[in-house]
Design an enzyme around this catalytic site. Structure first.
Site, PDB file in Angstrom:
ATOM      1  N   TRP A  61      32.047 -84.261  13.679  1.00  0.00           N
ATOM      2  CA  TRP A  61      30.937 -84.104  12.827  1.00  0.00           C
ATOM      3  C   TRP A  61      29.777 -84.921  13.346  1.00  0.00           C
ATOM      4  CZ3 TRP A  61      31.460 -79.432  11.675  1.00  0.00           C
ATOM      5  CH2 TRP A  61      32.871 -78.870  11.262  1.00  0.00           C
ATOM      6  N   ASP A  82      26.846 -88.052   5.335  1.00  0.00           N
ATOM      7  CA  ASP A  82      27.762 -86.711   5.194  1.00  0.00           C
ATOM      8  C   ASP A  82      28.930 -87.185   4.443  1.00  0.00           C
ATOM      9  OD1 ASP A  82      29.403 -84.596   5.573  1.00  0.00           O
ATOM     10  OD2 ASP A  82      28.999 -84.490   7.674  1.00  0.00           O
ATOM     11  N   LYS A  84      35.354 -78.708   0.018  1.00  0.00           N
ATOM     12  CA  LYS A  84      36.918 -79.637   0.300  1.00  0.00           C
ATOM     13  C   LYS A  84      36.799 -80.336  -1.077  1.00  0.00           C
ATOM     14  CE  LYS A  84      35.391 -79.595   5.026  1.00  0.00           C
ATOM     15  NZ  LYS A  84      34.548 -79.924   6.065  1.00  0.00           N
TER      16      LYS A  84
HETATM   17  C1  LIG Z   1      33.723 -79.615   6.744  1.00  0.00           C
HETATM   18  C2  LIG Z   1      32.860 -80.763   7.384  1.00  0.00           C
HETATM   19  C3  LIG Z   1      31.548 -80.384   7.788  1.00  0.00           C
HETATM   20  C4  LIG Z   1      31.128 -79.061   8.064  1.00  0.00           C
HETATM   21  O1  LIG Z   1      31.088 -78.238   7.116  1.00  0.00           O
HETATM   22  P1  LIG Z   1      30.477 -76.703   6.851  1.00  0.00           P
HETATM   23  O2  LIG Z   1      30.071 -76.700   5.341  1.00  0.00           O
HETATM   24  O3  LIG Z   1      31.286 -75.809   7.732  1.00  0.00           O
HETATM   25  O4  LIG Z   1      29.073 -76.670   7.760  1.00  0.00           O
HETATM   26  C5  LIG Z   1      30.709 -81.347   8.222  1.00  0.00           C
HETATM   27  N1  LIG Z   1      31.064 -82.640   8.154  1.00  0.00           N
HETATM   28  C6  LIG Z   1      32.279 -83.132   7.646  1.00  0.00           C
HETATM   29  C7  LIG Z   1      32.355 -84.523   7.409  1.00  0.00           C
HETATM   30  C8  LIG Z   1      33.199 -82.025   7.031  1.00  0.00           C
HETATM   31  O5  LIG Z   1      34.270 -82.523   6.645  1.00  0.00           O
END
Ligand SMILES: *Cc1c(COP(=O)(O)O)cnc(C)c1O
Length: 368
Positions: free
Chosen positions: A106, A174, A198
């Site tokens: 990511w 993030d 999540k």
């Molecule tokens: C799941 C995730 C993403 C991607 O998220 P989307 O909503 O599918 O764009 C980005 N960064 C992290 C840390 C993630 O767990």
């Protein structure tokens, strides 16, 4: 029968949230309509989005000089919006630079998007150690427009054990897979962002928490839908927001509050993770590939000790299949890293972790 879903995302939602949503499905709050049918500018929807924001502010102790935005496009769109708003230059001006710490897939995606709009430098990476740890964080340079980290790395199962000090350079994180999993000092960050699927709610809603002084820096060529200043000025209602996702997120936040808030959540999550890591320590069949100091509370990868590749792969596929048959689903690791992974977000009860350990002990005993 409800299964225990160990998916990395979209993932389990608390059962009381689903039941509440079901009970309000056709007539929400006496409005005679579903939340899905409401105008986003109506008197029926206004209290829903306001309640969701108020609860998030309360639970995360978000200071007054931060805006909360409910956007779309997932965390992935933030990989573009962050450099576009905080570090892109006007046409004809020299490129700015920003620092990104590379801790996995990511982070890499964030870096690749950032590099389209600015000089995305990478002062530290744990790629040479297969991302099994979080690297030491070097101090930012004065000219960095921001300093980006992935606080919890969903795929490789690592998390930052402490927040790096970046002084006057805004720290951007993030937090898609760790928001509300344990207390976090929002004031240390310039911007936090998370896809909801999540720990917050259904896919389709993205939460951005941004310090006000960082709003309004986007160059004039940045499209309206990608500008924090427009979304902030319109209270996330510049266009139709993901109304139902915001509503479910509000119900999840109510549930977090009702179960004791983020501190209590953090204690439960530490206990759940400790149970599973302790099991992996005693297991003779499985082990954690992640260095101890960097282990995630939310995503726990595990691999067979078996070194023969064919036998290992065979063991993995039997494990995932038999676990699913026992009601423990989505335990396969990410397609790029293999192995197995248990994602145990806020909504995963301790009973789910116990059931998994139980299953793994039996699996071990029957495969020696
Ligand atoms: C799941 C995730 C993403 C991607 O998220 P989307 O909503 O599918 O764009 C980005 N960064 C992290 C840390 C993630 O767990």
């Amino acid at each position: 029968m409800r299964v225990y879903n160990f998916s990395p995302g979209p993932s389990m939602l608390p059962l009381p949230v689903l039941e509440k949503a079901a009970s309000e499905m056709t007539d929400a709050h006496g409005s005679g309509q579903s939340v899905m049918e409401m105008s986003h500018r109506s008197k029926d929807f206004k209290p829903i989005i306001e309640k969701t924001e108020t609860l998030l502010r309360e639970l995360m102790d978000i200071p007054a000089n931060y805006k909360v935005l409910f956007l779309q496009g997932g965390a992935s769109l933030q990989f573009s919006m962050i450099p576009l708003n905080l570090g892109a230059a006007e046409q004809g001006e020299v490129k700015k630079q920003a620092a990104y710490i590379d801790t996995g897939i990511w982070s890499k995606k964030a870096i690749d998007e950032g590099a389209k709009y600015l000089d995305a430098r990478v002062p530290a990476s744990s790629q040479d150690r297969a991302y099994r740890c979080i690297p030491a964080a070097p101090a930012p340079e004065k000219t960095d427009a921001f300093y980006h980290i992935t606080l919890n790395n969903t795929i490789v199962g690592t998390k930052w054990a402490s927040i790096p000090e970046t002084g006057a350079v805004p720290l951007v994180a993030d937090v898609s897979s760790c928001i509300l999993s344990e207390p976090l000092d929002v004031s240390k960050f310039g911007l936090l962002y998370a896809g909801a699927q999540k720990n917050l709610g259904p896919a389709g809603t993205t939460v951005v928490i941004i310090r006000e002084d960082l709003i309004g820096q986007a160059p004039s060529w940045v499209p309206a839908m990608l500008r924090y200043d427009i979304h902030a000025a319109e209270g996330s209602l510049y266009n139709t927001p993901p109304c139902y996702g915001i509503y479910i997120t509000g119900l999840v936040l109510e549930w977090v509050k009702g179960t004791g808030g983020v501190e209590a959540m953090g204690r439960r999550n530490s206990d759940k993770a400790a149970l599973f890591y302790n099991y992996l320590e005693r297991s003779t069949m499985f082990r954690s590939p992640v260095e101890k100091a960097s282990r995630s509370l939310m995503n726990i990868p595990f691999v067979p000790v078996e070194s023969d590749e064919t036998r290992r792969k065979d063991l993995e596929s039997r494990f995932v299949k038999e676990a699913a048959a026992a009601g423990l689903i989505n335990l396969a690791g990410h397609r790029l890293v293999g192995g197995m992974r248990a994602s145990i977000y806020n909504a995963m009860p301790v009973e789910g972790v116990e059931a998994l350990i139980n299953f793994m002990e039996k699996f071990e005993a029957s495969h020696v």
